[in-house]
Design a protein around this motif. Structure first.
Motif, PDB file in Angstrom:
ATOM      1  N   GLU A 212     -10.313   3.563   6.343  1.00 16.59           N
ATOM      2  CA  GLU A 212      -9.414   4.676   6.040  1.00 16.59           C
ATOM      3  C   GLU A 212      -7.952   4.301   6.220  1.00 16.59           C
ATOM      4  OE1 GLU A 212     -10.086   7.679   4.846  1.00 16.59           O
ATOM      5  OE2 GLU A 212     -12.217   7.192   4.656  1.00 16.59           O
ATOM      6  N   SER A 213      -7.668   3.421   7.209  1.00 10.66           N
ATOM      7  CA  SER A 213      -6.284   3.030   7.468  1.00 10.66           C
ATOM      8  C   SER A 213      -5.839   1.846   6.618  1.00 10.66           C
ATOM      9  CB  SER A 213      -6.107   2.685   8.952  1.00 10.66           C
ATOM     10  OG  SER A 213      -6.924   1.587   9.315  1.00 10.66           O
ATOM     11  N   ILE A 221     -10.729  -3.994   1.091  1.00 10.73           N
ATOM     12  CA  ILE A 221     -10.442  -5.403   1.389  1.00 10.73           C
ATOM     13  C   ILE A 221     -10.439  -5.623   2.899  1.00 10.73           C
ATOM     14  CG2 ILE A 221      -8.757  -7.264   1.170  1.00 10.73           C
ATOM     15  CD1 ILE A 221     -10.128  -6.562  -1.425  1.00 10.73           C
ATOM     16  N   GLU A 222      -9.741  -4.746   3.631  1.00  9.22           N
ATOM     17  CA  GLU A 222      -9.729  -4.859   5.092  1.00  9.22           C
ATOM     18  C   GLU A 222     -11.130  -4.673   5.676  1.00  9.22           C
ATOM     19  OE1 GLU A 222      -5.617  -3.325   3.924  1.00  9.22           O
ATOM     20  OE2 GLU A 222      -7.699  -3.089   3.287  1.00  9.22           O
ATOM     21  N   PHE A 223     -11.853  -3.693   5.132  1.00  9.31           N
ATOM     22  CA  PHE A 223     -13.206  -3.427   5.617  1.00  9.31           C
ATOM     23  C   PHE A 223     -14.119  -4.632   5.413  1.00  9.31           C
ATOM     24  CE2 PHE A 223     -17.524  -1.816   4.992  1.00  9.31           C
ATOM     25  CZ  PHE A 223     -17.698  -1.033   6.129  1.00  9.31           C
ATOM     26  N   SER A 224     -14.082  -5.241   4.236  1.00  9.29           N
ATOM     27  CA  SER A 224     -14.939  -6.401   3.942  1.00  9.29           C
ATOM     28  C   SER A 224     -14.547  -7.601   4.785  1.00  9.29           C
ATOM     29  CB  SER A 224     -14.850  -6.746   2.451  1.00  9.29           C
ATOM     30  OG  SER A 224     -15.214  -5.641   1.646  1.00  9.29           O
ATOM     31  N   GLY A 396      -3.462  -7.632  11.697  1.00  7.73           N
ATOM     32  CA  GLY A 396      -2.934  -7.181  10.415  1.00  7.73           C
ATOM     33  C   GLY A 396      -3.746  -6.105   9.733  1.00  7.73           C
ATOM     34  N   PHE A 397      -4.940  -5.819  10.271  1.00 10.12           N
ATOM     35  CA  PHE A 397      -5.800  -4.834   9.622  1.00 10.12           C
ATOM     36  C   PHE A 397      -5.791  -3.495  10.326  1.00 10.12           C
ATOM     37  CE2 PHE A 397      -7.587  -8.976   8.576  1.00 10.12           C
ATOM     38  CZ  PHE A 397      -7.543  -8.897   7.193  1.00 10.12           C
ATOM     39  N   GLY A 398      -4.958  -3.363  11.359  1.00 10.96           N
ATOM     40  CA  GLY A 398      -4.859  -2.080  12.037  1.00 10.96           C
ATOM     41  C   GLY A 398      -6.076  -1.796  12.884  1.00 10.96           C
ATOM     42  N   GLY A 399      -5.883  -1.054  13.933  1.00  5.45           N
ATOM     43  CA  GLY A 399      -6.995  -0.661  14.776  1.00  5.45           C
ATOM     44  C   GLY A 399      -7.516  -1.768  15.652  1.00  5.45           C
TER      45      GLY A 399
END
Length: 439
Positions: A212-213, A221-224, A396-399
């Motif tokens: 989501e972020s 892309i961040e999730f994968s 870099g992907f937050g969280g």
């Protein structure tokens, strides 16, 4: 692993143990969502949502080990953390206090006595931690910057405070009891399984929050990328956790009456990560102390500003270096107190055992100490790197914080407990399906 679980469900007594364990897990998760009396649940949810957006929770590690129940201020808010702390304290005191060391050497009766002391200490720590949590929630310091942070506990009377502390303490005792039920009547390793469930409960929510972020391809892309790095980390942790140095041991033959004993060869397994996840917990807890002091101190002094700028933010170089050095130090410290080469050498000498090429007695102890120090170095560096992955590789992907789904503490506990549980199930299957030499 899936084959082992399928075979276990086909075995009647193991199926009962697995279903009993699942029932205890359901009760544990249910208690993690029941709010403590005297807490305004709507205000808590508002502050939890704001804290998730700011992603700056001082109690991130404890909240993760409680399955998110800490910041929800539920009956099981303290979770399994008081028991873990009590167990570590008793293990450290065993080296210092001769009475506890004597109890440890007495066998099953001494272990039962130490377990009883651990329960008493767990209740005492639950009272202290519950009092601190309630005081923090009443003052509005549990969620800094929350608009309704001071309204989490509307009734600030002493009676309400006592009821909240007693409820949390009773919840900790219930969690301890549930863990012992899994150990006695379930598949075993109860406390570790509850810790596993607490961490795994927040995995899907944390992964979806990263999606989501995210900003690339609507966050996919961040999730994968996080999923891919997670698989690599799991493979690395499994490889290192299974790695061990096997020191060969030969037992000489002894004649007792007309019978011959000994003459067998075995080995001493020294794991590369002998300390497990304990150094990471120690280092995280120690780094929380200056941040906690700065949070509760008033004013804008220079030392408070320095701590907030250097030892609170996980991406600061000072924080990273201090965290890494503390993990390495505690890895050597915990290995030194948990494995005594002199005792191992004395037991080997007593039963006629020796390491080929090494004299029995003191030379054996020195050799074991030398080997242990050599394999502890890569183990401690591995722990430090795994613990810093959320900060260094995923910033870099937050969280990416202590509560990150593939963070060092969480992945070490989940993989370690998972491997141990599978080994226990396989060993119980082997005992029930052993056909013997004659078919």
């Amino acid at each position: 692993m899936l084959t082992a679980f399928a075979r276990a469900f086909k075995t009647p007594d193991l199926r009962k143990k697995l279903l009993f364990t699942l029932g205890i897990i359901v009760l544990f998760r249910l208690g993690s969502h029941v709010p403590v009396p005297g807490v305004d649940y709507r205000n808590v949810q508002t502050c939890v949502d704001q804290a998730a957006e700011s992603n700056n929770s001082l109690f991130g590690l404890v909240n993760m080990l409680s399955g998110g129940a800490l910041l929800q201020i539920t009956v099981f808010a303290l979770g399994i953390m008081p028991y873990i702390t009590a167990s570590i304290i008793l293990q450290l005191l065993t080296v210092v206090i001769p009475r506890l060391e004597a109890l440890k050497k007495e066998g099953q009766s001494g272990t039962a006595k130490i377990t009883q002391y651990t329960r008493y200490l767990t209740v005492a720590l639950a009272v202290l931690q519950g009092t601190g949590l309630v005081a923090t929630a009443r003052n509005g310091m549990l969620f800094q910057g929350c608009s309704v942070g001071t309204e989490i506990v509307p009734d600030k009377s002493i009676y309400t405070t006592i009821v909240m502390v007693v409820t949390m303490t009773a919840g900790t005792a219930a969690v301890m009891w549930l863990g012992e039920l899994i150990t006695d009547r379930g598949i075993g390793n109860g406390m570790s399984i509850l810790m596993f469930i607490s961490i795994a409960a927040g995995f899907l929510g944390s992964l979806w929050a990263i999606k989501e972020s995210g900003k690339l391809a609507d966050g996919w892309i961040e999730f994968s990328t996080v999923i891919l790095i997670g698989f690599v980390m799991v493979a690395l942790v499994v490889f290192v956790e299974q790695a061990q140095r096997r020191i060969p041991v030969q037992y000489a033959k002894r004649m007792i009456g007309r019978r011959s004993y000994g003459g067998t060869s075995t080995y001493i397994p020294l794991k590369v990560n002998q300390a497990g996840v304990i150094p990471v917990i120690f280092a995280s807890s120690l780094l929380y102390i200056p941040a906690l002091i700065a949070q509760f101190s008033s004013g804008t002094s220079s030392w408070k500003t320095w701590i907030e700028n250097h030892l609170v933010k996980g991406d600061h170089p000072y924080y990273i270096i201090t965290y890494f050095l503390l993990i390495v130090f505690f890895a050597f410290f915990y290995v030194a107190i948990s494995f005594n080469p002199e005792d191992v050498a004395d037991n080997m000498k007593k039963y006629g055992g020796f390491i080929p090429g090494i004299r029995a007695g003191r030379p054996t102890a020195e050799y074991l100490s030398y080997v242990l120090n050599r394999i502890t170095w890569p183990g401690s560096l591995y722990l430090g790197l795994i613990a810093l992955v959320p900060t260094m590789a995923l910033a870099g992907f937050g969280g990416a914080n202590q509560n990150f789904p593939f963070g060092g503490t969480s992945i070490l506990i989940i993989v370690g407990v998972g491997l141990e549980t599978v080994k226990q199930i396989e060993s119980q299957l082997q005992q029930r399906n052993y056909e013997g030499f004659l078919r």
